[in-house]
Design a protein around this motif. Structure first.
Motif, short mmCIF file in Angstrom:
data_model
loop_
_atom_site.label_atom_id
_atom_site.label_comp_id
_atom_site.label_asym_id
_atom_site.label_seq_id
_atom_site.Cartn_x
_atom_site.Cartn_y
_atom_site.Cartn_z
N HIS A 31 99.07 9.52 21.45
CA HIS A 31 99.99 8.37 21.41
C HIS A 31 99.64 7.36 20.31
O HIS A 31 100.43 6.46 20.03
CB HIS A 31 99.96 7.63 22.74
CG HIS A 31 100.57 8.37 23.91
ND1 HIS A 31 101.84 8.87 23.90
CD2 HIS A 31 100.06 8.68 25.14
CE1 HIS A 31 102.11 9.44 25.07
NE2 HIS A 31 101.05 9.35 25.83
N SER A 53 105.63 7.84 27.23
CA SER A 53 106.03 8.90 26.30
C SER A 53 106.15 8.34 24.89
O SER A 53 106.47 7.16 24.70
CB SER A 53 107.38 9.43 26.78
OG SER A 53 107.90 10.32 25.85
N CYS A 113 112.42 16.34 34.48
CA CYS A 113 112.43 15.39 33.37
C CYS A 113 113.53 15.73 32.38
O CYS A 113 113.58 16.85 31.84
CB CYS A 113 111.05 15.43 32.68
SG CYS A 113 110.97 14.44 31.20
N ILE A 159 113.46 10.56 29.56
CA ILE A 159 112.88 10.05 28.31
C ILE A 159 114.03 9.75 27.36
O ILE A 159 114.86 10.62 27.10
CB ILE A 159 111.92 11.08 27.67
CG1 ILE A 159 110.78 11.43 28.63
CG2 ILE A 159 111.37 10.56 26.35
CD1 ILE A 159 109.85 12.52 28.12
N ASN A 161 98.90 4.16 30.16
CA ASN A 161 100.37 4.24 30.27
C ASN A 161 100.99 2.85 30.30
O ASN A 161 102.03 2.60 29.67
CB ASN A 161 100.78 5.02 31.53
CG ASN A 161 100.69 6.53 31.32
OD1 ASN A 161 100.80 7.03 30.20
ND2 ASN A 161 100.50 7.27 32.40
N ILE A 205 107.23 15.11 20.74
CA ILE A 205 107.23 14.15 21.85
C ILE A 205 106.01 14.43 22.72
O ILE A 205 105.69 15.60 23.01
CB ILE A 205 108.51 14.31 22.70
CG1 ILE A 205 109.74 13.95 21.87
CG2 ILE A 205 108.45 13.48 23.98
CD1 ILE A 205 111.06 14.27 22.53
N HIS A 206 105.31 13.38 23.13
CA HIS A 206 104.22 13.55 24.09
C HIS A 206 104.54 12.75 25.34
O HIS A 206 105.02 11.62 25.26
CB HIS A 206 102.88 13.08 23.50
CG HIS A 206 102.37 14.02 22.46
ND1 HIS A 206 102.47 13.77 21.11
CD2 HIS A 206 101.78 15.25 22.58
CE1 HIS A 206 101.96 14.78 20.43
NE2 HIS A 206 101.54 15.70 21.29
N LEU A 207 104.28 13.36 26.47
CA LEU A 207 104.51 12.72 27.76
C LEU A 207 103.18 12.74 28.51
O LEU A 207 102.61 13.82 28.72
CB LEU A 207 105.59 13.48 28.54
CG LEU A 207 105.81 13.07 30.00
CD1 LEU A 207 106.32 11.63 30.10
CD2 LEU A 207 106.82 14.02 30.68
#
Ligand code: AHR
Length: 519
Positions: free
Chosen positions: A403, A432, A457, A32, A356, A440-442
């Protein structure tokens, strides 16, 4: 200060070294790039679509003020509550194909004096028009979302569309605003998103792109910005891979001037040969085939965007994927024209893969609307009289809402392929983002229904210390929520992510959707 800098630098070198060492063995890797966030993921990518089709509006959303089902001015309370929980940002209405047969003046005034009409596209049923403009705007106000109205360019006149805009948005003294006031609404509404027809290459008039472009310009001219309202006009765009349509709409500067968005429609049909298949009775071949079909969305976006980039490099015109989702056979015993289908874990994965993709292309994709909100196609919600259930797709939307309006963090993903018989697809899907609080969001999906995936990651440019998450999965590929068993496919706490040596290690179970919150 200097020593802190040195310490941070040493930590960074150590983390990079550790990642490069571990990544030599890791088959599934994500990096990321926290320093490359430029584009915002518009919340409107998480949009919805409610057509006068089957039991979406009538029964699913609208039960009327005298119904025993709890409602506010005729609109189901349970459905409104559920949609608020996923932060629904906008709602597209009244169609779909229905929009190009809809004459809005049939749906205003006292309910008893509204004419009944036949819904020619969807089951030939008679509708009493009790749900019209005021009821739709009330629904949007109850949901706290923006209205996205699709005007009738196929069978309606320019004057009719212009008057609808005036009725809704003008604050001047005019016959339309007078009519609105007589119908109980003093103040104009704010309406930003306005579509100039729907699928005008098909159900909306079977037009050529050139003919449509001329009509679009004409209708666009008369749909004006009134008072303080500013319209964002969305032209009918291509069906799937019809690149000629996009080329024709985009190449002419005058066309580009008259629109701010171009709609793309792409449905996931199980095998690409038109076989839809059952929504619930399927095996692994149908599973991988559906996912392979849905992954085509990325190529469509890239290729349509490439054409748009040639004519609109500054990306003034958004790509609006305003119909997408799974289209399966209707549930046995239900009216074929109502498009009622169940919704399984496979749908949750399809939703995750598409969201995504949209996130990762948010520099061009400014809106997307899954079809449809209640009781139709890949629905968020299913109702049966007074009962309501949330589908697995609903839960994907709930998990991914983090997101909305966050900054996209571009990521690099390397992963194993998932294979079944002659087919193969990348086993993982990911995107992400960074929100305004620095979180942070994944979001991840493991498309492989048999094997979990160990993922390493690296969060490049950031020291991470904490990770939490949610997972959506089930015992079987076709598990679903229904009115007898209730909701069995629901998100749970995810404990398969850990930080070791500055690297995030994720063990993502087979056939699952995971969203991580990383600090
Ligand atoms: O969502 C169902 C239908 O699919 C819509 O009415 C139409 O636009 C599309 O073909």
């Amino acid at each position: 200060m200097k020593s802190t800098k040195h310490l941070l630098f040493a930590l960074f070198l150590f983390a990079s070294f550790a990642f490069s060492q571990s990544s030599q063995v890791a088959k599934n890797r994500i990096t990321i790039n926290t320093d490359q966030g430029v584009h915002k993921i518009s919340k409107h990518i998480y949009g919805h679509f409610a057509e006068h089709l089957g039991r979406c509006i009538y029964g699913g959303i609208w039960v009327g003020p005298y119904s025993p089902i709890p409602n506010t001015r005729g609109i189901r309370n349970d459905v409104v509550e559920a949609l608020k929980e996923i932060d629904i940002p906008n709602l597209r209405w009244p169609g779909g194909c229905f929009a190009d047969t809809y004459h809005w003046k049939d749906g205003i005034g006292p309910a008893g004096s509204r004419p009944s009409i036949v819904n020619v596209h969807w089951g030939g049923v008679t509708e009493d028009n009790s749900f019209g403009t005021h009821e739709f705007m009330d629904l949007c106000e109850q949901l706290g979302c923006e209205a996205y109205i699709c005007g009738n360019l196929g069978s309606g006149t320019v004057q009719e569309m212009a008057e609808w805009v005036e009725y809704l948005t003008s604050d001047a003294e005019s016959p339309m605003t007078q009519l609105r006031k007589e119908n109980g609404r003093e103040d104009p509404w704010k309406v930003r998103f306005w579509a100039l027809g729907n699928e005008n290459w098909g159900c909306g008039g079977n037009m050529t792109p050139g003919y449509y472009a001329d009509l679009m310009r004409r209708y666009s001219t008369y749909c004006r910005n009134l008072g303080g309202n500013r319209l964002l006009k969305i032209a009918c765009g291509p069906s799937g891979s019809d690149y000629t349509w996009t080329e024709v709409l985009m190449e002419n500067p005058k066309n580009r001037w008259m629109m701010q968005g171009l709609a793309l429609h792409y449905y996931t049909v199980m095998d690409g040969w038109g076989h839809k298949g059952s929504a619930t009775q399927f095996g692994e071949w149908e599973w991988i085939s559906t996912l392979q079909q849905t992954l085509n969305m990325e190529e469509l976006i890239i290729r349509h965007s490439t054409i748009m980039d040639r004519y609109d490099p500054e990306k003034r015109i958004g790509l609006y994927v305003d119909e997408w989702g799974n289209w399966f056979d209707v549930e046995p015993g239900t009216e074929p024209g109502f498009l009622y289908q169940q919704n399984t874990l496979r749908d949750a994965l399809v939703a995750a893969v598409n969201l995504n993709i949209f996130n990762n292309h948010c520099n061009r994709v400014k809106m997307a609307n899954i079809a449809q909100t209640v009781n139709v196609l890949q629905a968020m919600i299913l109702t049966n009289e007074e009962k309501m259930i949330r589908t697995p797709s609903y839960y994907t939307f709930r998990m991914f809402k983090v997101h909305q309006d966050a900054t996209l963090l571009p990521l690099n993903l390397t992963c194993e392929n998932y294979r079944f018989e002659e087919k193969q697809v990348a086993s993982l899907s990911a995107s992400s983002s960074l929100n305004e609080n620095g979180i942070i969001h994944l979001s991840l999906a493991n498309l492989d229904p048999r094997k979990s995936k160990a993922v390493k990651c690296e969060v490049r440019g950031r020291k991470i210390t904490d990770v939490k998450g949610e997972i959506l999965t089930a015992g079987n590929m076709n598990d679903h929520n229904d009115f007898n068993r209730g909701e069995i496919v629901v998100p749970k706490e995810f404990t398969g992510a850990n930080i070791r040596g500055g690297i995030l290690e994720i063990d993502i179970p087979a056939k699952s959707v995971v969203v991580l919150r990383i600090n």
